[in-house]
Enzyme design. Structure first.
Site, PDB file in Angstrom:
ATOM      1  CD  GLN A  11      -1.952  -7.142   4.727  1.00  0.00           C
ATOM      2  OE1 GLN A  11      -1.849  -6.190   3.964  1.00  0.00           O
ATOM      3  NE2 GLN A  11      -0.986  -7.474   5.566  1.00  0.00           N
ATOM      4  CB  SER A  89      -7.614  -2.286   1.782  1.00  0.00           C
ATOM      5  OG  SER A  89      -6.328  -1.789   2.075  1.00  0.00           O
ATOM      6  CG  LEU A  90      -4.135  -6.292  -1.758  1.00  0.00           C
ATOM      7  CD1 LEU A  90      -4.958  -7.400  -2.372  1.00  0.00           C
ATOM      8  CD2 LEU A  90      -3.322  -5.584  -2.841  1.00  0.00           C
ATOM      9  NE  ARG A 114      -2.216  -0.695  -1.350  1.00  0.00           N
ATOM     10  CZ  ARG A 114      -2.924  -1.328  -0.418  1.00  0.00           C
ATOM     11  NH1 ARG A 114      -2.597  -2.588  -0.105  1.00  0.00           N
ATOM     12  NH2 ARG A 114      -3.925  -0.753   0.194  1.00  0.00           N
ATOM     13  CG  HIS A 189      -6.397   2.280   4.775  1.00  0.00           C
ATOM     14  ND1 HIS A 189      -6.443   2.630   3.447  1.00  0.00           N
ATOM     15  CD2 HIS A 189      -6.339   0.925   4.809  1.00  0.00           C
ATOM     16  CE1 HIS A 189      -6.400   1.529   2.710  1.00  0.00           C
ATOM     17  NE2 HIS A 189      -6.339   0.485   3.504  1.00  0.00           N
ATOM     18  CD  GLN A 238      -6.425   1.643  -1.426  1.00  0.00           C
ATOM     19  OE1 GLN A 238      -5.308   1.334  -1.023  1.00  0.00           O
ATOM     20  NE2 GLN A 238      -7.186   0.816  -2.119  1.00  0.00           N
TER      21      GLN A 238
END
Length: 296
Positions: A11, A89-90, A114, A189, A238
């Site tokens: 993102q 991340s993603l 998510r 996170h 994560q």
């Protein structure tokens, strides 16, 4: 021949119009149609909306997953394969797809849930910090409850995450060239995502993870792994754990990697890599023209 790591942005790399040029390719058309059947809405319509709908977390994550996965399909259809994969991340979900840990629809199901949970996470704040003393920042984070290092991107760029009060306190107390509040819905996170992570876990547990075809360097653990159970457990961690991207980048030369291929829109990850490992060759594959010109 180059030994390449394929890396996938998350993102923040989205842009209006991204991936629209892929719609001329039959393989991509099939994927866009499959995505619409899973999501209940059209990725192509969202990415081309003038109101920047694609930057709404609810849509950003599925759109990035779909477009990056299509780029993977097109590269692999032309005979290209990575030696290792990683995603920011993603982007880790696309890395797992590229390593054939799960199929396209299974990954998209995970990403959609998510995105829903993260879009609902209204508590908390994130801020990017550039040009700071690492020891000073570490000390301030240690001394300030409610804030953590969320993204360790490279030696001069990090993202902190936590309660608005704690994040603001660190921003104001650490001398930095730049400290910028990020336009996100919550403290991604960080431990503040624990409730979202708990709601996400049953969905994650319902998806079978196969042995990865190539090693995956995970956000929460940059040690290469192929075991599906290990990769799933790392994904469980994560949402609340730090993205250890600097360590992932530093691990690549030790694995014999000489080229980093950023598969997805923009050049965020190649930019980070350039400042961490200057000797790695950098390639961007974010559109059809770059797919067709790719030679590694």
């Amino acid at each position: 021949m180059a030994k390449a790591a394929w890396v996938f942005p998350g993102q923040g790399s989205q842009a209006i119009g991204m991936g629209a040029d892929l719609a001329t390719v039959p393989l991509a058309q099939e994927r866009f149609a499959e995505a619409e059947s899973v999501l209940g809405w059209s990725v192509l319509e969202v990415v081309q909306a003038d109101d920047d709908k694609v930057s709404n977390t609810l849509y950003t994550q599925p759109c990035l997953y779909v477009i990056e996965s299509i780029l993977v399909d097109l590269l692999q259809d032309r005979g290209h394969q990575p030696a290792v994969v990683a995603g920011h991340s993603l982007g880790e979900y696309v890395a797992l797809y590229a390593a054939q840990v799960f199929d396209f629809a299974a990954g998209l199901t995970l990403v959609q849930r998510r995105a829903e949970l993260m879009a609902q996470a209204s508590d908390g704040m994130m801020a990017a910090m550039l040009g700071f003393d690492a020891d000073d920042l570490a000390a301030k984070l240690e001394a300030t409850p409610g804030v953590v290092l969320a993204n360790d991107n490279n030696p001069g760029q990090v993202v902190i995450s936590g309660t608005p009060e704690a994040v603001t306190a660190v921003m104001e107390s650490v001398k930095a060239k730049r400290a910028v509040k990020l336009n996100v819905s919550g403290a991604f996170h960080s431990p503040l995502m624990a409730e979202a992570a708990a709601l996400f876990q049953p969905v994650l547990e319902s998806i079978a993870f196969a042995t990865a075809r190539v090693p995956v360097l995970s956000n929460v653990d940059p040690i290469p792994a192929t075991d599906g159970a290990v990769l799933k457990q790392r994904l469980v961690q994560q949402m609340t754990g730090s993205v250890r991207w600097r360590e992932i980048t530093l691990a690549l030369p030790e694995l014999g990697i000489d080229t980093v291929v950023e598969v997805g829109p923009g050049n965020v990850l190649t930019g980070l890599t350039k400042r961490t490992c200057k000797d790695l060759a950098l390639v961007n594959v974010g559109n059809l023209e770059q797919v067709e010109g790719f030679t590694n």
